[in-house]
Design a protein around this motif. Structure first.
Motif, mmCIF file in Angstrom:
data_model
loop_
_atom_site.group_PDB
_atom_site.id
_atom_site.type_symbol
_atom_site.label_atom_id
_atom_site.label_comp_id
_atom_site.label_asym_id
_atom_site.label_seq_id
_atom_site.Cartn_x
_atom_site.Cartn_y
_atom_site.Cartn_z
ATOM 1 N N ALA A 153 0.827 -1.211 0.000
ATOM 2 C CA ALA A 153 0.000 0.000 0.000
ATOM 3 C C ALA A 153 0.863 1.264 0.000
ATOM 4 C CB ALA A 153 -0.936 -0.008 1.203
ATOM 5 N N VAL A 245 -5.106 -9.865 9.602
ATOM 6 C CA VAL A 245 -5.986 -10.070 8.462
ATOM 7 C C VAL A 245 -7.042 -11.108 8.830
ATOM 8 C CG1 VAL A 245 -6.095 -10.758 6.038
ATOM 9 C CG2 VAL A 245 -4.135 -9.470 6.891
ATOM 10 N N HIS A 282 -8.970 -3.320 -1.987
ATOM 11 C CA HIS A 282 -7.907 -2.952 -1.045
ATOM 12 C C HIS A 282 -7.811 -3.958 0.095
ATOM 13 C CE1 HIS A 282 -10.351 -1.452 2.391
ATOM 14 N NE2 HIS A 282 -11.229 -1.144 1.466
ATOM 15 N N ARG A 283 -8.926 -4.575 0.472
ATOM 16 C CA ARG A 283 -8.879 -5.597 1.524
ATOM 17 C C ARG A 283 -8.147 -6.848 1.040
ATOM 18 N NH1 ARG A 283 -14.035 -7.609 4.251
ATOM 19 N NH2 ARG A 283 -12.409 -8.908 5.200
ATOM 20 N N GLN A 286 -4.463 -6.142 0.979
ATOM 21 C CA GLN A 286 -3.920 -6.193 2.335
ATOM 22 C C GLN A 286 -3.791 -7.633 2.810
ATOM 23 O OE1 GLN A 286 -6.423 -5.318 5.863
ATOM 24 N NE2 GLN A 286 -5.003 -3.606 6.211
ATOM 25 N N ASN A 289 -0.787 -9.216 1.000
ATOM 26 C CA ASN A 289 0.479 -8.594 1.401
ATOM 27 C C ASN A 289 0.752 -8.765 2.892
ATOM 28 O OD1 ASN A 289 1.615 -5.372 2.189
ATOM 29 N ND2 ASN A 289 2.873 -6.870 1.136
ATOM 30 N N GLU A 290 -0.176 -8.317 3.735
ATOM 31 C CA GLU A 290 0.043 -8.344 5.171
ATOM 32 C C GLU A 290 -0.154 -9.735 5.766
ATOM 33 O OE1 GLU A 290 1.182 -5.948 6.899
ATOM 34 O OE2 GLU A 290 0.994 -4.271 5.529
#
Length: 374
Positions: A153, A245, A282-283, A286, A289-290
């Protein structure tokens, strides 16, 4: 405001930009950042600092003949930095260094020829300006080309602003080189826009470096955004600063990948995958990635596609199936990207992997079981 006041502002902006660039370089050296992106970032900041000083108004110009040819190659450094920052698969090659050196040599040739062959040197300067524009455009294309697949992000937010300002600055100098506009003339009173551009770039670089946690910039520093290739192992525990997450989303994502094999869909984009999961894009970014540690959506997909291909290449019943067919079935759109991704993952070409896998007695058991996520 008179010319003296404008010159004072020009010098002040250049001094501030030089100080920030120098601070970034020192921080990078103290953190012992040795990655290709960090080294290119250091080179970019050092070049910006020297350009701000060497082209300042009222500064003695005795060093122009050797400073400006080296600084003329800064657009090449910037282009390479953009590649390293925004393309996780980028690797510096010898020809990249040769490109930089050739621009420096060409710059020296123009400088030395100016006294005796001004017309020829002027034509050479226009060629150099054209090269600058091409490199600036290449850096902009790199930003757009990899923007959608970027899962980080912070890097997505910063790349457009950083590149836009750099490209505008470089393009201004290049266009001025064609038209002999005073704004690009080193040390001219009209160089204030260039000083302002350098100041804004330096401030952005400083904000990007000092606003990020140390663990995120240990190999980026002056490079603005971290550039570790591929997937990073997830940090353990909330103390690592990772976002928690939704595990249900991760399980649904795992089901799509391992059971429905959605990765086989041709041209699968993260927007389409988010629509399948009925979550905002975007979720999903995330989560990948996260939650899973991937920096790039293509790297995430390739994990499944390459494992699929490994299973097929290890299957004796598919011995006669062409490698291209296996690649296409796994979700790759052409053989080139498949070969590169497969070799990066396994250290062998698909043909070599198949030959070695099928030569073993237990070839049917070569492929490891799928590891679930979430």
């Amino acid at each position: 405001m008179n010319a003296t006041g404008l010159t004072a502002i020009d010098l002040g902006l250049r001094g501030a930009a030089s100080g920030v660039f120098l601070l970034i370089v020192l921080v990078a050296l103290l953190r012992r950042a040795t990655g290709q992106q960090a080294l290119l970032g250091i080179a970019m900041c050092a070049g910006g600092m020297f350009y701000a000083i060497a082209t300042a108004p009222n500064l003695p110009k005795t060093a122009w003949w050797w400073v400006l040819p080296i600084l003329s190659a800064q657009p090449a450094v910037f282009w390479l930095w953009a590649r390293a920052a925004f393309d996780d698969d980028f690797v510096l090659r010898r020809w990249h260094g040769a490109l930089w050196l050739s621009i420096v040599v060409f710059g020296f040739a123009i400088t030395l020829a100016w006294a005796n062959w001004p017309a020829l040197a002027g034509a050479g300067g226009r060629v150099l300006a054209l090269a600058t524009l091409v490199l600036a455009l290449a850096a902009a294309v790199q930003t757009v080309k990899t923007w959608r697949a970027d899962l980080v992000a912070r890097r997505r937010r910063l790349r457009l602003a950083m590149l836009a300002i750099n490209v505008v600055l470089i393009a201004t100098v290049a266009v001025a080189g064609f038209a002999a506009i005073p704004v690009a003339v080193p040390g001219a009173p009209g160089s204030l826009p260039t000083a302002l551009g350098l100041f804004v770039v330096a401030m952005l670089a400083g904000i990007c470096l000092f606003s990020a946690p140390a663990m995120a910039v240990n190999d980026a520093t002056a490079a603005i955004a971290s550039g570790e290739a591929g997937r990073q192992p997830p940090a353990a525990g909330p103390a690592a600063g990772r976002v928690v997450v939704d595990p249900i989303l991760l399980r649904r994502l795992d089901h799509l990948m391992t059971v429905e094999r959605t990765y086989r869909q041709e041209g699968l984009a993260i927007g389409a995958l988010a629509a399948r999961l009925d979550v905002p894009e975007h979720r999903l970014r995330q989560a990948i990635n996260e939650g899973l540690g991937y920096r790039n959506f293509n790297a995430f997909l390739n994990r499944y596609r390459i494992e699929d291909a490994r299973l097929a290449l290890s299957d004796v019943t598919q011995r006669e199936v062409p490698v291209l067919t296996i690649a296409m079935d796994a979700g790759f759109q052409s053989i080139g990207p498949f070969n590169r991704a497969f070799k990066a993952e396994t250290g062998m070409t698909p043909t070599e992997f198949r030959r070695e896998a099928l030569s073993r007695p237990d070839s049917a058991e070569l492929s490891p079981p799928r590891r679930e996520i979430g």
